[in-house]
Design a protein around this motif. Structure first.
Motif, PDB file in Angstrom:
ATOM      1  N   SER A  32      -1.516   2.620  -3.150  1.00 29.16           N
ATOM      2  CA  SER A  32      -2.097   3.613  -2.082  1.00 29.16           C
ATOM      3  C   SER A  32      -1.651   4.902  -2.481  1.00 29.16           C
ATOM      4  CB  SER A  32      -1.460   3.151  -0.639  1.00 29.16           C
ATOM      5  OG  SER A  32      -0.173   3.435  -0.601  1.00 29.16           O
ATOM      6  N   PRO A  33      -2.876   5.752  -2.147  1.00 31.22           N
ATOM      7  CA  PRO A  33      -2.685   7.068  -2.808  1.00 31.22           C
ATOM      8  C   PRO A  33      -1.925   8.000  -1.719  1.00 31.22           C
ATOM      9  CG  PRO A  33      -4.805   6.664  -1.774  1.00 31.22           C
ATOM     10  CD  PRO A  33      -4.189   5.570  -1.694  1.00 31.22           C
ATOM     11  N   SER A  34      -0.861   7.702  -1.538  1.00 36.21           N
ATOM     12  CA  SER A  34      -0.107   8.382  -0.402  1.00 36.21           C
ATOM     13  C   SER A  34       0.917   9.301  -1.171  1.00 36.21           C
ATOM     14  CB  SER A  34       0.636   7.506   0.322  1.00 36.21           C
ATOM     15  OG  SER A  34       1.520   6.626  -0.242  1.00 36.21           O
ATOM     16  N   GLY A  35       0.718   9.254  -2.552  1.00 35.69           N
ATOM     17  CA  GLY A  35       1.788  10.208  -3.342  1.00 35.69           C
ATOM     18  C   GLY A  35       1.500   9.631  -4.883  1.00 35.69           C
ATOM     19  N   PRO A  36       2.342  10.103  -5.661  1.00 34.94           N
ATOM     20  CA  PRO A  36       2.436   9.947  -7.065  1.00 34.94           C
ATOM     21  C   PRO A  36       3.168   8.605  -7.260  1.00 34.94           C
ATOM     22  CG  PRO A  36       3.990  11.698  -6.773  1.00 34.94           C
ATOM     23  CD  PRO A  36       3.192  11.482  -5.377  1.00 34.94           C
ATOM     24  N   LEU A  37       2.882   7.975  -8.431  1.00 35.63           N
ATOM     25  CA  LEU A  37       3.582   6.874  -8.643  1.00 35.63           C
ATOM     26  C   LEU A  37       5.119   7.073  -8.931  1.00 35.63           C
ATOM     27  CD1 LEU A  37       1.409   4.518 -10.929  1.00 35.63           C
ATOM     28  CD2 LEU A  37       1.705   4.536  -8.402  1.00 35.63           C
ATOM     29  N   LEU A  84      -6.978  -5.497 -13.253  1.00 26.02           N
ATOM     30  CA  LEU A  84      -7.962  -4.396 -12.650  1.00 26.02           C
ATOM     31  C   LEU A  84      -7.061  -3.569 -11.684  1.00 26.02           C
ATOM     32  CD1 LEU A  84     -10.445  -6.880 -10.851  1.00 26.02           C
ATOM     33  CD2 LEU A  84     -10.198  -6.233 -13.445  1.00 26.02           C
ATOM     34  N   VAL A  85      -7.522  -2.581 -11.547  1.00 22.87           N
ATOM     35  CA  VAL A  85      -7.054  -1.289 -10.594  1.00 22.87           C
ATOM     36  C   VAL A  85      -7.838  -0.977  -9.468  1.00 22.87           C
ATOM     37  CG1 VAL A  85      -6.202   0.833 -10.480  1.00 22.87           C
ATOM     38  CG2 VAL A  85      -5.629  -0.298 -12.366  1.00 22.87           C
ATOM     39  N   ARG A  86      -7.289  -1.317  -8.277  1.00 27.12           N
ATOM     40  CA  ARG A  86      -7.969  -1.077  -7.048  1.00 27.12           C
ATOM     41  C   ARG A  86      -7.083   0.185  -6.261  1.00 27.12           C
ATOM     42  NH1 ARG A  86      -8.247  -6.057  -4.688  1.00 27.12           N
ATOM     43  NH2 ARG A  86      -6.447  -5.987  -3.397  1.00 27.12           N
ATOM     44  N   ILE A  87      -7.692   1.336  -5.802  1.00 29.13           N
ATOM     45  CA  ILE A  87      -6.989   2.213  -5.082  1.00 29.13           C
ATOM     46  C   ILE A  87      -7.269   1.820  -3.332  1.00 29.13           C
ATOM     47  CG2 ILE A  87      -7.000   4.490  -4.362  1.00 29.13           C
ATOM     48  CD1 ILE A  87      -6.036   4.024  -7.125  1.00 29.13           C
ATOM     49  N   GLU A  88      -6.061   1.669  -2.845  1.00 29.62           N
ATOM     50  CA  GLU A  88      -6.011   1.254  -1.499  1.00 29.62           C
ATOM     51  C   GLU A  88      -6.173   2.397  -0.436  1.00 29.62           C
ATOM     52  OE1 GLU A  88      -3.580  -2.131  -0.932  1.00 29.62           O
ATOM     53  OE2 GLU A  88      -5.106  -3.538  -2.015  1.00 29.62           O
ATOM     54  N   ASP A  89      -7.218   2.998  -0.400  1.00 33.68           N
ATOM     55  CA  ASP A  89      -7.117   4.237   0.185  1.00 33.68           C
ATOM     56  C   ASP A  89      -8.009   4.044   1.958  1.00 33.68           C
ATOM     57  OD1 ASP A  89      -9.593   3.548  -0.893  1.00 33.68           O
ATOM     58  OD2 ASP A  89     -10.067   5.693  -1.341  1.00 33.68           O
ATOM     59  N   LEU A  90      -7.012   3.284   2.498  1.00 27.77           N
ATOM     60  CA  LEU A  90      -7.665   2.719   3.797  1.00 27.77           C
ATOM     61  C   LEU A  90      -7.260   3.630   4.851  1.00 27.77           C
ATOM     62  CD1 LEU A  90      -7.252  -0.892   4.243  1.00 27.77           C
ATOM     63  CD2 LEU A  90      -9.331   0.186   4.010  1.00 27.77           C
ATOM     64  N   ASP A  91      -6.080   4.403   4.577  1.00 25.77           N
ATOM     65  CA  ASP A  91      -5.462   5.324   5.793  1.00 25.77           C
ATOM     66  C   ASP A  91      -5.260   6.707   5.277  1.00 25.77           C
ATOM     67  OD1 ASP A  91      -3.812   5.983   7.653  1.00 25.77           O
ATOM     68  OD2 ASP A  91      -2.140   4.485   7.191  1.00 25.77           O
ATOM     69  N   PRO A  92      -6.488   7.245   5.706  1.00 23.38           N
ATOM     70  CA  PRO A  92      -6.447   8.991   5.169  1.00 23.38           C
ATOM     71  C   PRO A  92      -5.481   9.794   5.883  1.00 23.38           C
ATOM     72  CG  PRO A  92      -8.877   8.028   5.792  1.00 23.38           C
ATOM     73  CD  PRO A  92      -7.764   6.822   6.235  1.00 23.38           C
ATOM     74  N   PRO A  93      -4.877   9.520   6.983  1.00 20.59           N
ATOM     75  CA  PRO A  93      -3.807  10.534   7.425  1.00 20.59           C
ATOM     76  C   PRO A  93      -2.686  10.303   6.511  1.00 20.59           C
ATOM     77  CG  PRO A  93      -4.919   9.334   9.322  1.00 20.59           C
ATOM     78  CD  PRO A  93      -5.473   8.797   8.165  1.00 20.59           C
ATOM     79  N   ARG A  94      -2.320   9.160   5.934  1.00 25.61           N
ATOM     80  CA  ARG A  94      -1.095   9.094   4.986  1.00 25.61           C
ATOM     81  C   ARG A  94      -1.350   9.461   3.629  1.00 25.61           C
ATOM     82  NH1 ARG A  94       0.534   4.115   4.142  1.00 25.61           N
ATOM     83  NH2 ARG A  94       2.642   4.785   3.552  1.00 25.61           N
ATOM     84  N   GLU A  95      -2.772   9.796   3.326  1.00 27.36           N
ATOM     85  CA  GLU A  95      -3.013   9.994   1.807  1.00 27.36           C
ATOM     86  C   GLU A  95      -2.714  11.560   1.424  1.00 27.36           C
ATOM     87  OE1 GLU A  95      -7.030   8.638   1.409  1.00 27.36           O
ATOM     88  OE2 GLU A  95      -6.566   6.912   2.333  1.00 27.36           O
ATOM     89  N   MET A  96      -2.487  11.558   0.122  1.00 26.58           N
ATOM     90  CA  MET A  96      -2.076  12.876  -0.376  1.00 26.58           C
ATOM     91  C   MET A  96      -3.284  13.196  -1.191  1.00 26.58           C
ATOM     92  SD  MET A  96       0.855  13.967  -3.085  1.00 26.58           S
ATOM     93  CE  MET A  96      -0.048  13.725  -4.512  1.00 26.58           C
ATOM     94  N   SER A  97      -4.012  14.637  -1.097  1.00 29.40           N
ATOM     95  CA  SER A  97      -4.843  14.953  -1.756  1.00 29.40           C
ATOM     96  C   SER A  97      -4.716  15.008  -3.269  1.00 29.40           C
ATOM     97  CB  SER A  97      -5.407  16.435  -1.502  1.00 29.40           C
ATOM     98  OG  SER A  97      -6.352  17.115  -2.198  1.00 29.40           O
ATOM     99  N   GLY A  98      -5.630  14.353  -4.101  1.00 28.52           N
ATOM    100  CA  GLY A  98      -5.340  14.318  -5.601  1.00 28.52           C
ATOM    101  C   GLY A  98      -4.615  13.341  -6.070  1.00 28.52           C
ATOM    102  N   ALA A  99      -3.997  12.333  -5.156  1.00 24.88           N
ATOM    103  CA  ALA A  99      -3.084  11.368  -5.432  1.00 24.88           C
ATOM    104  C   ALA A  99      -3.701  10.256  -6.374  1.00 24.88           C
ATOM    105  CB  ALA A  99      -2.341  10.609  -4.281  1.00 24.88           C
ATOM    106  N   SER A 100      -5.207   9.834  -5.809  1.00 22.25           N
ATOM    107  CA  SER A 100      -5.758   8.800  -6.731  1.00 22.25           C
ATOM    108  C   SER A 100      -5.833   9.051  -8.281  1.00 22.25           C
ATOM    109  CB  SER A 100      -7.223   8.602  -5.883  1.00 22.25           C
ATOM    110  OG  SER A 100      -7.089   7.954  -4.624  1.00 22.25           O
ATOM    111  N   ASP A 101      -6.294  10.152  -8.325  1.00 18.44           N
ATOM    112  CA  ASP A 101      -6.480  10.693  -9.839  1.00 18.44           C
ATOM    113  C   ASP A 101      -5.027  10.933 -10.525  1.00 18.44           C
ATOM    114  OD1 ASP A 101      -9.297  10.953  -9.679  1.00 18.44           O
ATOM    115  OD2 ASP A 101      -9.257  13.120  -9.130  1.00 18.44           O
TER     116      ASP A 101
END
Length: 296
Positions: free
Chosen positions: A10-15, A38-55
Motif C-alpha cells: 500500500s502506498p502509505s509510505g516508503p518501503l 507481479l507487483v500490485r499497488i493497493e491504493d484503496l485508501d486515499p486518506p492513508r496514502e502518501m503523495s509520491g509513495a507509489s513511484d
C-alpha cells in the motif's frame, strides 16, 4: 499451472525493513520455481496514502534488483471490477446494507451480530455493505506453518465489502484482483493470517479454487511492535541497498557466504533465488531482527 506470485504494497509510505522481507520472500518463492512475480499497488485508501509513495516503492524495488513481470496494477483503477461484483451480490441478496457503527458492534461483544441482515435497508449513502457469510473458514493450510485456526466468531461474521465512506474493503479487492491476475500463491506477512479465512471464503462464494498461502514472520521493533509505516518504521536505503538486503535475507533464514558483502545486489539476488527453500524459514511468526554492523 505455472507459478504466479505477487507483491502488493500500500502506498502509505516508503518501503521499510518489514516490507522488504515480504518483497524478498514473495520474489524468491516465485523465481525459485521459474514463476512470474507481479507487483500490485493497493491504493484503496486515499486518506492513508502518501503523495509520491507509489513511484518511490517502485524505485526501491528496482534499486534492490527485484524486477517485476508485466505491468504494475493499481487498485484505484479497478473500482468497476469491485463494484460489479458487489452489485451482483446485492441483486441476489448475498450482500446487504448495514447501518451499524463500530461503537455499536463493540458494545455487543466486538463481532457483528447480523443485526441488519434481514432488514432489507435501502441505500442512503451512510451505510456499509456486508456479505452474508455462507462459507465460514475455521482453519486453512499454510505452506510453512501447517494448519492454522481462525477464531469462530471471526469466521462466522458477515464482513464489510464496501465501507460506509464509499471505499472498497481490502478483503474483497485483494481476492478479485488475485483471481483476475491468475495468482497461484500469496506470500505475505503473518499479520494477515486472520484475514486469510475471509479471503478463502470469498473464493468459495465465487466458485473459484483458492490460492495457496505462505505467511512470513513479522519483524518487530525493540518494543515488540510490528515494523510498519503506522509505527514510523524507517525507510530502507535506495542508494546503499546491500546492508538491508543481507540483513533481510538472514532474517529469512539464509546462511550467507562469508564474502557476500563484496557481491553486487544482482549477484546477491541471484544467489538467493538458487538457495531459497521453505525449510530455512523461522518457525515463529514474529521476530525482533538483529541488525548486523553493516546496517549501522
Amino acid at each position: 499451472m505455472s507459478y504466479i506470485g505477487r507483491f502488493a504494497p500500500s502506498p502509505s509510505g516508503p518501503l521499510h525493513f518489514g516490507s522488504l522481507i515480504a518483497a524478498l520472500g514473495s520474489y524468491f518463492q516465485a523465481k525459485s520455481q521459474q514463476g512470474k512475480w507481479l507487483v500490485r499497488i493497493e491504493d484503496l485508501d486515499p486518506p492513508r496514502e502518501m503523495s509520491g509513495a507509489s513511484d518511490l516503492i517502485l524505485r526501491t524495488l528496482e534499486a534492490y534488483q527485484l524486477h517485476w513481470d508485466g505491468e504494475v496494477v493499481y487498485q484505484s483503477q479497478r473500482h468497476a471490477l469491485y463494484q460489479n461484483q458487489i452489485d451482483q451480490w446485492l441483486t441476489t441478496g448475498q450482500a446487504y446494507y448495514c447501518q451499524c457503527t463500530r461503537k455499536q458492534i463493540k458494545e455487543t461483544g466486538g463481532f457483528y451480530s447480523g443485526l441488519c441482515r434481514d432488514k432489507k435497508l435501502a441505500p442512503d449513502g451512510q451505510q456499509a455493505i456486508r456479505l452474508r457469510m455462507t462459507h465460514p473458514i475455521y482453519q486453512f493450510h499454510d505452506e510453512k506453518h501447517g494448519e492454522l485456526l481462525i477464531p469462530k466468531p471471526l469466521a462466522n461474521e458477515d464482513f464489510i465489502i464496501k465501507r460506509r465512506d464509499g471505499l472498497f474493503a481490502y478483503n474483497l479487492a485483494v481476492v478479485l484482483d488475485d483471481i483476475d491476475q491468475n495468482i497461484t500463491e500469496v506470500v505475505r506477512g503473518a499479520d494477515l493470517i486472520e484475514p486469510t479465512g475471509r479471503q478463502i471464503s470469498l473464493y468459495q462464494m465465487l466458485n473459484k479454487s483458492p490460492v495457496s498461502y505462505l505467511h512470513l514472520p513479522l519483524a518487530l521493533d525493540e518494543n515488540g511492535h510490528k515494523l510498519s509505516k503506522q509505527n514510523h518504521a524507517e525507510a530502507i536505503d535506495n542508494s546503499a541497498p546491500i546492508p538491508a538486503l543481507l540483513d533481510a535475507m538472514q532474517f529469512l533464514g539464509f546462511k550467507l557466504e562469508a564474502d557476500m558483502d563484496n557481491a553486487s545486489v544482482e549477484e546477491i539476488i541471484t544467489w538467493g533465488i538458487h538457495n531459497w527453500c521453505l525449510s530455512q524459514l523461522p518457525d515463529t511468526t514474529e521476530i525482533t531482527p538483529r541488525f548486523s554492523n553493516r546496517a549501522r
